[in-house]
Scaffold this motif. Structure first.
Motif, PDB file in Angstrom:
ATOM      1  N   MET A  69       0.820  -1.215   0.000  1.00  0.00           N
ATOM      2  CA  MET A  69       0.000   0.000   0.000  1.00  0.00           C
ATOM      3  C   MET A  69       0.857   1.269   0.000  1.00  0.00           C
ATOM      4  O   MET A  69       0.448   2.311  -0.518  1.00  0.00           O
ATOM      5  CB  MET A  69      -0.955   0.016   1.193  1.00  0.00           C
ATOM      6  N   PHE A  70       2.058   1.186   0.561  1.00  0.00           N
ATOM      7  CA  PHE A  70       2.940   2.348   0.624  1.00  0.00           C
ATOM      8  C   PHE A  70       3.489   2.745  -0.743  1.00  0.00           C
ATOM      9  O   PHE A  70       4.100   3.809  -0.890  1.00  0.00           O
ATOM     10  CB  PHE A  70       4.081   2.112   1.621  1.00  0.00           C
ATOM     11  N   ALA A  71       3.255   1.924  -1.759  1.00  0.00           N
ATOM     12  CA  ALA A  71       3.624   2.303  -3.132  1.00  0.00           C
ATOM     13  C   ALA A  71       2.788   3.492  -3.601  1.00  0.00           C
ATOM     14  O   ALA A  71       3.188   4.214  -4.514  1.00  0.00           O
ATOM     15  CB  ALA A  71       3.457   1.114  -4.086  1.00  0.00           C
ATOM     16  N   SER A  72       1.659   3.708  -2.952  1.00  0.00           N
ATOM     17  CA  SER A  72       0.803   4.868  -3.247  1.00  0.00           C
ATOM     18  C   SER A  72       1.258   6.048  -2.394  1.00  0.00           C
ATOM     19  O   SER A  72       1.224   5.986  -1.161  1.00  0.00           O
ATOM     20  CB  SER A  72      -0.659   4.531  -2.927  1.00  0.00           C
ATOM     21  N   LYS A  73       1.657   7.125  -3.065  1.00  0.00           N
ATOM     22  CA  LYS A  73       2.069   8.325  -2.315  1.00  0.00           C
ATOM     23  C   LYS A  73       0.905   8.887  -1.509  1.00  0.00           C
ATOM     24  O   LYS A  73       1.091   9.363  -0.393  1.00  0.00           O
ATOM     25  CB  LYS A  73       2.631   9.387  -3.256  1.00  0.00           C
ATOM     26  N   LYS A  74      -0.301   8.830  -2.070  1.00  0.00           N
ATOM     27  CA  LYS A  74      -1.482   9.343  -1.362  1.00  0.00           C
ATOM     28  C   LYS A  74      -1.694   8.580  -0.052  1.00  0.00           C
ATOM     29  O   LYS A  74      -1.929   9.179   1.005  1.00  0.00           O
ATOM     30  CB  LYS A  74      -2.712   9.231  -2.264  1.00  0.00           C
ATOM     31  N   PHE A  75      -1.606   7.245  -0.113  1.00  0.00           N
ATOM     32  CA  PHE A  75      -1.754   6.443   1.100  1.00  0.00           C
ATOM     33  C   PHE A  75      -0.649   6.780   2.096  1.00  0.00           C
ATOM     34  O   PHE A  75      -0.904   6.989   3.287  1.00  0.00           O
ATOM     35  CB  PHE A  75      -1.720   4.941   0.775  1.00  0.00           C
ATOM     36  N   THR A  76       0.596   6.821   1.611  1.00  0.00           N
ATOM     37  CA  THR A  76       1.741   7.104   2.478  1.00  0.00           C
ATOM     38  C   THR A  76       1.567   8.446   3.182  1.00  0.00           C
ATOM     39  O   THR A  76       1.754   8.543   4.401  1.00  0.00           O
ATOM     40  CB  THR A  76       3.054   7.073   1.673  1.00  0.00           C
ATOM     41  N   THR A  88       7.596  -1.162   9.685  1.00  0.00           N
ATOM     42  CA  THR A  88       8.392  -2.375   9.497  1.00  0.00           C
ATOM     43  C   THR A  88       7.878  -3.062   8.244  1.00  0.00           C
ATOM     44  O   THR A  88       6.739  -3.505   8.197  1.00  0.00           O
ATOM     45  CB  THR A  88       8.268  -3.316  10.712  1.00  0.00           C
ATOM     46  N   PHE A  89       8.733  -3.108   7.233  1.00  0.00           N
ATOM     47  CA  PHE A  89       8.396  -3.744   5.967  1.00  0.00           C
ATOM     48  C   PHE A  89       8.849  -5.200   5.992  1.00  0.00           C
ATOM     49  O   PHE A  89       9.986  -5.489   6.364  1.00  0.00           O
ATOM     50  CB  PHE A  89       9.102  -3.043   4.805  1.00  0.00           C
ATOM     51  N   SER A  90       7.976  -6.091   5.570  1.00  0.00           N
ATOM     52  CA  SER A  90       8.332  -7.510   5.467  1.00  0.00           C
ATOM     53  C   SER A  90       8.932  -7.747   4.085  1.00  0.00           C
ATOM     54  O   SER A  90       8.228  -7.677   3.081  1.00  0.00           O
ATOM     55  CB  SER A  90       7.087  -8.384   5.652  1.00  0.00           C
ATOM     56  N   ILE A  91      10.232  -7.984   4.062  1.00  0.00           N
ATOM     57  CA  ILE A  91      10.923  -8.203   2.795  1.00  0.00           C
ATOM     58  C   ILE A  91      11.691  -9.517   2.884  1.00  0.00           C
ATOM     59  O   ILE A  91      12.464  -9.720   3.811  1.00  0.00           O
ATOM     60  CB  ILE A  91      11.808  -6.994   2.420  1.00  0.00           C
ATOM     61  N   HIS A  92      11.427 -10.412   1.949  1.00  0.00           N
ATOM     62  CA  HIS A  92      11.900 -11.793   2.095  1.00  0.00           C
ATOM     63  C   HIS A  92      12.868 -12.248   1.022  1.00  0.00           C
ATOM     64  O   HIS A  92      13.187 -13.437   0.941  1.00  0.00           O
ATOM     65  CB  HIS A  92      10.687 -12.724   2.153  1.00  0.00           C
ATOM     66  N   GLY A  93      13.345 -11.323   0.220  1.00  0.00           N
ATOM     67  CA  GLY A  93      14.326 -11.657  -0.795  1.00  0.00           C
ATOM     68  C   GLY A  93      15.035 -10.401  -1.251  1.00  0.00           C
ATOM     69  O   GLY A  93      14.560  -9.293  -1.026  1.00  0.00           O
ATOM     70  N   LEU A 102       7.703 -16.022  -2.752  1.00  0.00           N
ATOM     71  CA  LEU A 102       7.390 -16.329  -1.354  1.00  0.00           C
ATOM     72  C   LEU A 102       6.058 -15.726  -0.919  1.00  0.00           C
ATOM     73  O   LEU A 102       5.298 -16.354  -0.183  1.00  0.00           O
ATOM     74  CB  LEU A 102       8.513 -15.862  -0.427  1.00  0.00           C
ATOM     75  N   VAL A 103       5.779 -14.513  -1.361  1.00  0.00           N
ATOM     76  CA  VAL A 103       4.521 -13.871  -0.949  1.00  0.00           C
ATOM     77  C   VAL A 103       3.387 -14.164  -1.923  1.00  0.00           C
ATOM     78  O   VAL A 103       2.249 -13.775  -1.685  1.00  0.00           O
ATOM     79  CB  VAL A 103       4.686 -12.350  -0.729  1.00  0.00           C
ATOM     80  N   ARG A 104       3.714 -14.834  -3.011  1.00  0.00           N
ATOM     81  CA  ARG A 104       2.749 -15.281  -4.017  1.00  0.00           C
ATOM     82  C   ARG A 104       1.970 -14.138  -4.674  1.00  0.00           C
ATOM     83  O   ARG A 104       0.782 -14.264  -4.956  1.00  0.00           O
ATOM     84  CB  ARG A 104       1.794 -16.306  -3.422  1.00  0.00           C
ATOM     85  N   VAL A 105       2.680 -13.018  -4.898  1.00  0.00           N
ATOM     86  CA  VAL A 105       2.081 -11.877  -5.592  1.00  0.00           C
ATOM     87  C   VAL A 105       3.118 -11.309  -6.557  1.00  0.00           C
ATOM     88  O   VAL A 105       4.143 -10.777  -6.115  1.00  0.00           O
ATOM     89  CB  VAL A 105       1.632 -10.773  -4.607  1.00  0.00           C
ATOM     90  N   ASN A 106       2.852 -11.430  -7.844  1.00  0.00           N
ATOM     91  CA  ASN A 106       3.746 -10.817  -8.825  1.00  0.00           C
ATOM     92  C   ASN A 106       3.702  -9.309  -8.673  1.00  0.00           C
ATOM     93  O   ASN A 106       2.635  -8.722  -8.558  1.00  0.00           O
ATOM     94  CB  ASN A 106       3.329 -11.205 -10.248  1.00  0.00           C
ATOM     95  N   GLY A 107       4.870  -8.691  -8.646  1.00  0.00           N
ATOM     96  CA  GLY A 107       4.958  -7.240  -8.506  1.00  0.00           C
ATOM     97  C   GLY A 107       5.075  -6.754  -7.072  1.00  0.00           C
ATOM     98  O   GLY A 107       5.276  -5.556  -6.845  1.00  0.00           O
ATOM     99  N   ALA A 108       4.966  -7.640  -6.102  1.00  0.00           N
ATOM    100  CA  ALA A 108       5.027  -7.228  -4.691  1.00  0.00           C
ATOM    101  C   ALA A 108       6.376  -6.602  -4.346  1.00  0.00           C
ATOM    102  O   ALA A 108       6.444  -5.615  -3.605  1.00  0.00           O
ATOM    103  CB  ALA A 108       4.746  -8.415  -3.778  1.00  0.00           C
ATOM    104  N   PHE A 109       7.456  -7.160  -4.879  1.00  0.00           N
ATOM    105  CA  PHE A 109       8.801  -6.643  -4.592  1.00  0.00           C
ATOM    106  C   PHE A 109       8.919  -5.199  -5.085  1.00  0.00           C
ATOM    107  O   PHE A 109       9.389  -4.326  -4.352  1.00  0.00           O
ATOM    108  CB  PHE A 109       9.855  -7.531  -5.254  1.00  0.00           C
ATOM    109  N   SER A 110       8.466  -4.950  -6.281  1.00  0.00           N
ATOM    110  CA  SER A 110       8.508  -3.605  -6.847  1.00  0.00           C
ATOM    111  C   SER A 110       7.688  -2.642  -6.002  1.00  0.00           C
ATOM    112  O   SER A 110       8.103  -1.501  -5.746  1.00  0.00           O
ATOM    113  CB  SER A 110       7.989  -3.641  -8.283  1.00  0.00           C
ATOM    114  N   GLN A 111       6.524  -3.088  -5.548  1.00  0.00           N
ATOM    115  CA  GLN A 111       5.668  -2.237  -4.715  1.00  0.00           C
ATOM    116  C   GLN A 111       6.326  -1.924  -3.377  1.00  0.00           C
ATOM    117  O   GLN A 111       6.258  -0.786  -2.900  1.00  0.00           O
ATOM    118  CB  GLN A 111       4.317  -2.898  -4.487  1.00  0.00           C
TER     119      GLN A 111
END
Length: 174
Positions: A69-76, A88-93, A102-111
């Motif tokens: 969700m933090f990929a959105s500047k408005k949300f941030t 605290t961001f959960s980052i697994h790779g 691992l998180v089973r979402v394409n594009g999650a790393f970029s976000q």
């Protein structure tokens, strides 16, 4: 491996119930609030919950998140302006293939990378750190993951976590 996935209460709780619980915890002497999940950033009223926690008197409000969700500047901006002090961001790779699989979402790393950049730019003074859940897919990459978090992302506080055997972590234990 999400320990919160599959809980019987896997839904959005009512804002007034959350605020009531936050108030009770403050009245019991707590001064730091950690909003965790699943992922609290998908709650439609998170900014208001943070704002109310600060009004109640919490000195520090933190969230633990997958960071998408933090990929959105408005949300941030909305949660920073509400008073969020730490993320605290959960980052697994250290790369999209590992993290996304691992998180089973394409594009999650970029976000999550966009989210970290947004917090760095918009949340001056906001504490940034990471959680990495060590598992059989990423354990051999731990040196690269740590190097990526510290040297590439510039985050100096990282937590290496073991699997907690509940939720999806138990379901997919093999």
């Amino acid at each position: 491996f999400c320990l919160d996935k599959g809980r019987p209460d896997d839904f959005h709780r009512k804002t007034e119930d959350i605020i009531s619980e936050i108030k009770s915890a403050f009245d019991e002497g707590n001064s730091k609030l950690i909003i965790s999940g699943g992922d609290p950033t998908i709650h439609p009223d998170l900014a208001n919950i943070i704002r109310e926690a600060k009004k109640i008197g919490y000195k520090k409000v933190q969230t633990i998140t997958n960071g998408r969700m933090f990929a959105s500047k408005k949300f941030t901006e909305s949660v920073i302006n509400a008073g969020l002090d730490e993320v605290t961001f959960s980052i697994h790779g250290s790369d999209s293939f590992t993290h996304d699989s691992l998180v089973r979402v394409n594009g999650a790393f970029s976000q999550i990378i966009s989210g970290i950049r947004n917090i760095s730019q918009l949340g001056k003074g906001t504490i940034l750190n990471t959680d990495t859940c060590i598992n059989k897919v990423n354990y051999k990459q731990l040196p690269e993951i740590v190097k990526f978090i510290v040297e590439t992302l510039g985050i100096m506080e990282l937590n290496l976590m073991s699997i907690v055997p509940q939720g999806n972590a138990w379901k997919y234990k093999e």
